[in-house]
Design a protein around this motif. Sequence first.
Motif, mmCIF file in Angstrom:
data_model
loop_
_atom_site.group_PDB
_atom_site.id
_atom_site.type_symbol
_atom_site.label_atom_id
_atom_site.label_comp_id
_atom_site.label_asym_id
_atom_site.label_seq_id
_atom_site.Cartn_x
_atom_site.Cartn_y
_atom_site.Cartn_z
ATOM 1 N N UNK A 151 0.839 -1.193 0.000
ATOM 2 C CA UNK A 151 0.000 0.000 0.000
ATOM 3 C C UNK A 151 0.877 1.246 0.000
ATOM 4 N N UNK A 152 0.428 2.268 -0.691
ATOM 5 C CA UNK A 152 1.103 3.553 -0.649
ATOM 6 C C UNK A 152 2.123 3.800 -1.736
ATOM 7 N N UNK A 153 2.319 2.855 -2.657
ATOM 8 C CA UNK A 153 3.230 3.088 -3.772
ATOM 9 C C UNK A 153 2.499 3.847 -4.874
ATOM 10 N N UNK A 154 3.253 4.600 -5.638
ATOM 11 C CA UNK A 154 2.659 5.263 -6.794
ATOM 12 C C UNK A 154 2.566 4.276 -7.948
ATOM 13 N N UNK A 155 1.811 4.647 -8.965
ATOM 14 C CA UNK A 155 1.656 3.749 -10.112
ATOM 15 C C UNK A 155 2.981 3.516 -10.819
ATOM 16 N N UNK A 156 3.803 4.555 -10.921
ATOM 17 C CA UNK A 156 5.111 4.381 -11.564
ATOM 18 C C UNK A 156 5.984 3.418 -10.771
ATOM 19 N N UNK A 157 5.937 3.479 -9.454
ATOM 20 C CA UNK A 157 6.721 2.570 -8.633
ATOM 21 C C UNK A 157 6.240 1.132 -8.791
ATOM 22 N N UNK A 158 4.929 0.954 -8.910
ATOM 23 C CA UNK A 158 4.380 -0.388 -9.084
ATOM 24 C C UNK A 158 4.784 -0.963 -10.432
ATOM 25 N N UNK A 159 4.707 -0.171 -11.485
ATOM 26 C CA UNK A 159 5.109 -0.651 -12.806
ATOM 27 C C UNK A 159 6.592 -0.993 -12.817
ATOM 28 N N UNK A 160 7.402 -0.215 -12.109
ATOM 29 C CA UNK A 160 8.836 -0.510 -12.020
ATOM 30 C C UNK A 160 9.062 -1.874 -11.366
ATOM 31 N N UNK A 192 3.528 -15.138 -17.631
ATOM 32 C CA UNK A 192 2.366 -14.241 -17.709
ATOM 33 C C UNK A 192 2.827 -12.849 -18.123
ATOM 34 N N UNK A 193 1.963 -12.098 -18.768
ATOM 35 C CA UNK A 193 2.350 -10.776 -19.237
ATOM 36 C C UNK A 193 2.142 -9.738 -18.131
ATOM 37 N N UNK A 194 2.974 -8.733 -18.150
ATOM 38 C CA UNK A 194 2.846 -7.640 -17.179
ATOM 39 C C UNK A 194 1.535 -6.890 -17.367
ATOM 40 N N UNK A 195 1.112 -6.751 -18.604
ATOM 41 C CA UNK A 195 -0.137 -6.043 -18.854
ATOM 42 C C UNK A 195 -1.312 -6.801 -18.255
ATOM 43 N N UNK A 196 -1.256 -8.131 -18.279
ATOM 44 C CA UNK A 196 -2.335 -8.926 -17.687
ATOM 45 C C UNK A 196 -2.409 -8.700 -16.182
ATOM 46 N N UNK A 197 -1.251 -8.579 -15.530
ATOM 47 C CA UNK A 197 -1.234 -8.310 -14.090
ATOM 48 C C UNK A 197 -1.812 -6.920 -13.812
ATOM 49 N N UNK A 198 -1.429 -5.942 -14.615
ATOM 50 C CA UNK A 198 -1.953 -4.579 -14.441
ATOM 51 C C UNK A 198 -3.464 -4.568 -14.627
ATOM 52 N N UNK A 199 -3.951 -5.292 -15.612
ATOM 53 C CA UNK A 199 -5.393 -5.341 -15.842
ATOM 54 C C UNK A 199 -6.124 -5.927 -14.637
ATOM 55 N N UNK A 200 -5.547 -6.952 -14.029
ATOM 56 C CA UNK A 200 -6.154 -7.537 -12.835
ATOM 57 C C UNK A 200 -6.152 -6.537 -11.689
ATOM 58 N N UNK A 201 -5.048 -5.809 -11.508
ATOM 59 C CA UNK A 201 -4.949 -4.833 -10.420
ATOM 60 C C UNK A 201 -5.993 -3.731 -10.560
#
Length: 462
Positions: A151-160, A192-201
Motif C-alpha cells: 500500500x502507498x506506492x505510486x503507479x510508476x513505482x508499481x510498474x517498475x 504471464x504478461x505484465x499487462x495482464x497483471x496490471x489489468x487484474x490490479x
Amino acid sequence: MNQSPRVAPKSPSEALKPVAPPAPPPKARRRRRSPFIAMMSGLFTALLVLAGVVGAGIAVIGSQSKAPGPLASDRVLIIPKESGLTEISDLLLREGLIEHPWAFRVSALVTGNWTKLKAGEYLFKARASQQEILDIIAEGKAVEHSITVPEGLTSEQIIARLKDNDLLTGDVIQVPREGSILPDTYKFQRGSTRQAIVDRMTRDQRIALNAIWTKRPADLPIKTPQELVILASIVEKETGRADERPRVAGVFINRLNRKMKLQSDPTIVYGIVGGKGTLGRSIQRNEITQATPYNTYVIDGLPPGPIANPGRAAMEAVVNHSRTKELYFVADGSGGHAFAETLDQHNRNVGRWRQLEAGRREPGKPPSESSVDKVEPPPAPDTRTEAPGPQRANTDTDDVETFPTPGSRRAGAPVAQPGANVQAGVTGRARAFDASEGTPRDPLLNRSYDLNSPKQVPSLRP
C-alpha cells in the motif's frame, strides 16, 4: 371282392439272406458362399484377435502408468512453448521423470490428453507416476508465483516492480492513472504478461472501490469515488497502523468540514516529484509554501488527484472514519500518534514528544540539527484565522525520513508562545500562538528560517 396279391413263398435259404436297404434320396444342391461374406468373417475374426491384444496392452500400460515413477525428489520442469507429444515425452525421459516414452505417448493417445498438453512450469513430486505427470501437464497445473504490491506506492513505482520481475513478460501499454491500482498480493504463472497483471490490479480496484463507495455515510464530505481515493491515499501515507487509519481519516474529515487546509506533508512531496514518489531528502523550507496543485499547505481542500495507490483498509477507513472532534495529531514515541481536539491539548502532546526526543540523546552529546532549539524574534502580526493542521514527518517510505518501525509515520506541530523559543516541528515547521488574536498562526508563512542549516528543514524523529 378284392384280394391281396399273393406273394410267392421263399425258400428257407432265401429268407435268411439280408435285404438290401433302399436307395438314399437324392442330395440337395449346395450353394456357394459369397466371397464378401467370407472376407468380412475373416476381418471380424482378425479384429477380435487385435482387440484382445490391444486390450491386454492397454491393461499393461495402464498398470505401468499408475506405478511410481523413477523421480527421486521433487522437481520443477519447464515445458517449452509449442512442444508436441513426442518432444514432451523425450524431455521427460531425459530429465528422469519417466522410463518408457512410448508408454507415455500411448497413454496420452488413449486418454485423449495428447491434444490438451500445455506449456508451462510444473512441479512434479518425487515418485510421481506417469499418469500423474500426464494429468498435471494436460490440466495446466503450473507453478504459481506471487508478487506483492504494498500500500502507498505510486503507479510508476508499481510498474517498475513489475518490470524488475523476470518471471513476467511483455511491456505495460500505459502506466495506470494514480490511485487506480489495488495493492495486494497477486499470483501468476511464469510467462504471464505484465499487462495482464496490471489489468487484474485495476479491475480489482474498481470492484473494491464500488463496494466501499456504496457503504459511505450520508454526511461524508466526499462527493465522488475519486475523491474517496484521494483522501484514502493521504491517510495511507500518514500512518501505517491499521488501528489509527479511521482516526487519522477522522482528523482530515473534520478539517474538510471546517474548511481548514489539510496540511499533509506527503502532498508536498508528491507535488514536487510526482509519480516517482521519492524525494531522496528532507523537505526544504521553501518547498513547504511552494505552490503546487498538490501542496495542501497552499491549496484548499483535496488535491486534484491521489498521491499514491491506497489499500482497501485505507479506503474503508475514510467511509468508516472515527466520529471525533480531533484536529491534530503528533507522534507519541511508540510508533503511533497522540490526537488532540484543541490546540492546548496538542501543545501538551508536542511537549511530551520533545521530552522523549531529548531523552534519546546520548549524555554529553550536543543536540543534532534535527532537534536543536533556536531563538527567534516574535513573528510579525498575521491576520490568519485558520487553525494549524497536524504537522507530520515526510511519510514517503523511500525518503530520507525513515522510522524504526516499518510503516509507522510520525506527526506533530510544536507550538510556542510569542517571545518564547520557537522550535521546529517534526517537519521543521514552527508554530506560534498569537495571544492577542487568540488564534494560532504560522510564522513560516511570513518568513523562512532554518535550524543550523541554510537549506534543509530538519526533522525530529525517534
